[in-house]
Design a protein around this motif. Structure first.
Motif, short mmCIF file in Angstrom:
data_model
loop_
_atom_site.label_atom_id
_atom_site.label_comp_id
_atom_site.label_asym_id
_atom_site.label_seq_id
_atom_site.Cartn_x
_atom_site.Cartn_y
_atom_site.Cartn_z
N HIS A 123 0.86 -1.19 0.00
CA HIS A 123 0.00 0.00 0.00
C HIS A 123 0.89 1.23 0.00
O HIS A 123 2.00 1.20 0.54
N SER A 124 0.41 2.33 -0.58
CA SER A 124 1.20 3.56 -0.55
C SER A 124 0.29 4.78 -0.55
O SER A 124 -0.82 4.74 -1.09
N ARG A 125 0.77 5.85 0.08
CA ARG A 125 0.09 7.14 0.10
C ARG A 125 1.13 8.23 -0.06
O ARG A 125 2.25 8.10 0.43
N GLU A 126 0.75 9.33 -0.75
CA GLU A 126 1.64 10.47 -0.92
C GLU A 126 1.03 11.71 -0.25
O GLU A 126 -0.18 11.92 -0.31
N CYS A 127 1.88 12.52 0.35
CA CYS A 127 1.44 13.76 0.97
C CYS A 127 2.69 14.64 1.19
O CYS A 127 3.81 14.20 0.93
N PRO A 128 2.53 15.88 1.66
CA PRO A 128 3.70 16.73 1.91
C PRO A 128 4.64 16.13 2.97
O PRO A 128 4.24 15.33 3.81
#
Length: 302
Positions: A123-128
């Protein structure tokens, strides 16, 4: 009462209005009112005072709120702990990544990992950048990509690569004729920059303040595309790194290195200190490091 009831109660306490709470909870005001009434019956006391302006906590309600917040906090701590156990036992990689880093590591790295290790759940998530570290510190994810500096008392840090941060200007801007610049060249210039949630913002603002002035920030954005657009139209200047600018194209723009100190965009891979990572994370870390080595050696084109 259950954890969902606590969530309804806390939302009403924060919004002080059934209609406002209903929009946040995706429930009808009647449904919320029923939950509150059931809680009051179970506690045998009035938790809210109904007024013409909405819902105000009673004295009993204020005490109940303390326990409800504590119950919610303990519930999510328990969920995160169980998730970490599952991740270690069953081979799960839950990646939190700062914006731009997967572009640098290349999406092909992730695709190759998933192809080679289909048994590992990914699983992966992107954010600042700063959001990544807040979430990671709170127990979300089990591996993270972020930018230096990283707190080495809290994380085990592997440095993956580094790029110089450069000034981006339109080719018609007077600064475009310079081979190098200093932070003083930013004085008074209209600056478009990523928001305070990004460490590159802190780097530039702190450098300006050390030089004795406040940068003339026109706009802070959550994505570099706006900065790129405003420089292309010669409405201001910005800062970035080579590979981001190359991806976006810079036909009428110039990248100029800084000559007065360290301006570096250094990417790191993090795991939490004193936390045993599962086999999936261990394999993922080795895969990413080997992939980055192959990029440096020219076996893989970014």
């Amino acid at each position: 009462m259950n954890i969902k009831d606590f969530n309804v109660f806390i939302t009403v306490a924060e919004t002080r209005h059934l209609t406002k709470a209903s929009k946040l909870l995706y429930m009808t005001p009647q449904g919320i009112s029923k939950v509150i009434k059931n809680l009051e019956n179970e506690c045998d006391c009035e938790l809210f005072l109904r007024t013409g302006n909405g819902m105000e906590l009673s004295e009993a309600g204020r005490h109940f709120l303390k326990y409800a917040n504590k119950a919610m906090e303990e519930y999510f701590d328990m969920r995160n702990e169980l998730l970490r156990i599952k991740q270690k036992e069953h081979g799960v990689v839950d990646l939190l990544s700062a914006f731009g880093i997967v572009r640098l590591v290349t999406p092909e790295c992730i695709l190759d990992f998933k192809k080679k290790y289909p048994e590992i759940e990914f699983h992966s998530r992107e954010c600042p950048d700063k959001q990544v570290e807040r979430w990671f510190l709170a127990g979300e994810g089990n591996v993270a990509f972020s930018l230096a500096p990283c707190d080495e008392e809290k994380y085990d840090v592997s440095e993956l690569s580094a790029f110089p941060v450069k000034l981006l200007v339109n080719e018609n801007h007077p600064l475009s004729r310079k081979e190098t610049v200093t932070i003083q060249d930013l004085r008074g210039e209209p600056l478009y920059i990523e928001s305070r949630e990004f460490k590159i913002h802190d780097l530039i603002v702190n450098k300006c303040r050390e030089a004795g002035f406040e940068p003339n920030i026109m706009f802070e954005t959550s994505g570099f595309s706006l900065c790129h657009k405003m420089v292309r139209e010669n409405k201001g200047i910005s800062v970035t790194v080579d590979f981001v600018s190359d991806d976006m194209g810079h036909d009428n723009m110039v990248l100029i290195p800084f000559a007065d100190g360290d301006y570096e965009w250094k990417i790191c891979m993090l795991t939490r200190k004193n936390e045993t990572v599962g086999n999936g994370v261990d394999i993922f870390q080795k895969h990413v490091k080997e992939w980055m080595d192959r990029i440096r050696e020219g076996d893989i084109n970014r």
